[in-house]
Design an enzyme around this catalytic site. Structure first.
Site, PDB file in Angstrom:
ATOM      1  N   GLY A   1       0.818  -1.206   0.000  1.00 33.30           N
ATOM      2  CA  GLY A   1       0.000   0.000   0.000  1.00 33.30           C
ATOM      3  C   GLY A   1       0.849   1.252   0.000  1.00 33.30           C
ATOM      4  N   ASN A   2       0.214   2.374   0.264  1.00 36.35           N
ATOM      5  CA  ASN A   2       0.941   3.644   0.314  1.00 36.35           C
ATOM      6  C   ASN A   2       0.345   4.516   1.416  1.00 36.35           C
ATOM      7  OD1 ASN A   2      -1.167   5.529  -0.907  1.00 36.35           O
ATOM      8  ND2 ASN A   2      -1.012   3.961  -2.500  1.00 36.35           N
ATOM      9  N   HIS A   3       0.985   5.656   1.647  1.00 37.13           N
ATOM     10  CA  HIS A   3       0.643   6.492   2.806  1.00 37.13           C
ATOM     11  C   HIS A   3      -0.432   7.546   2.519  1.00 37.13           C
ATOM     12  CE1 HIS A   3       3.556   4.859   5.547  1.00 37.13           C
ATOM     13  NE2 HIS A   3       4.523   4.983   4.650  1.00 37.13           N
TER      14      HIS A   3
END
Ligand code: CTP
Ligand code: CA
Length: 224
Positions: free
Chosen positions: A33-35
């Site tokens: 995933g990412n932030h």
């Protein structure tokens, strides 16, 4: 805009906005995933609603309250986001891809939790996700539909942004400058809105709402 009366210049328009960041399952408990928090996409939804639009917000893994008056569609993976945005785009006048889409996903998610074996980790084979923004730009529900993308760039921000705008085929690309370079001329500019006609409109440093309003200003100027 402050406390001044909001101009309902988007009244009668349907807008579809993606927000947050997609997650790609590795196994039943893990993901890539990412932030992305989703705050820029939610600000776009709130400001569009305030300006009179009918808003669908496709929210990928956000932890923000559903904005009142907005139809929010929760999604997790890039495939789910793509499906929800295709559906929302079908009757939209404006489509905005503010979500951070995972570029790659595991070829297959393991059906069971991956366990340590003592022999070290097995590699995870990845495959590239479809480009949703390029797809939505190429297959518009109607010719006058406007499609907006977002990008964060370093180095030669404007050149990278122009190349990305052309590659995606969208009508507007909101390019955020990341890193130290002061490519936009004044220290107050943190973004620039690029269009295929060669125009580049700087967006002064400010809240996500002020960036969102600048995006809707650019959209409103291009409405048929
Ligand atoms: N985007 C998308 N589908 C993808 C990747 C990105 O729709 N598979 C959209 C994003 O929502 C954003 C825009 O494309 O609006 C630009 O995203 P960005 O990550 O900058 O573009 P990429 O084509 O993935 O290029 P890069 O290699 O620089 O990450
Ligand atoms: Ca990317």
């Amino acid at each position: 805009r402050g406390s001044a009366a909001v101009v309902r210049d988007l009244a009668g328009l349907r807008v579809a906005i993606s927000a947050g960041g997609t997650r790609e399952a590795i196994d039943p408990v893990r993901f890539i995933g990412n932030h992305s928090s989703g705050r820029q996409g939610y600000a776009l939804a709130a400001t569009a609603l305030a300006r009179g639009a009918e808003v669908t917000l496709v929210a990928a893994n956000t932890a923000l309250p559903d904005p009142a008056g907005v139809r929010t569609v929760p999604v997790r993976s890039t495939a789910e986001l793509a499906e929800a945005m295709r559906a929302a785009a079908r009757d939209a006048d404006v489509v905005v891809m503010a979500a951070a889409v995972a570029d790659f996903r595991p070829v297959a998610a393991a059906a069971s939790k991956i366990k340590k074996t003592g022999a070290g980790p097995a590699p995870i084979e990845l495959t590239e996700n479809p480009d949703i923004l390029a797809e939505l730009s190429a297959s518009r529900a109607k010719p006058e539909q406007l499609v907006v993308g977002f990008a964060a760039e370093t180095d030669d921000v404007l050149a990278n942004g122009r190349a990305k705008l052309a590659r995606k085929g969208c009508d507007l690309l909101v390019v955020n400058q990341v890193g130290d370079g002061r490519a936009f001329g004044t220290p107050d500019n943190e973004a620039v809105v690029l269009a295929p006609d060669g125009s580049s409109v700087p967006v002064p440093h400010g809240s996500k709402e002020s960036v969102a309003d600048a995006v809707w200003d650019a959209v409103a100027a291009r409405l048929p």
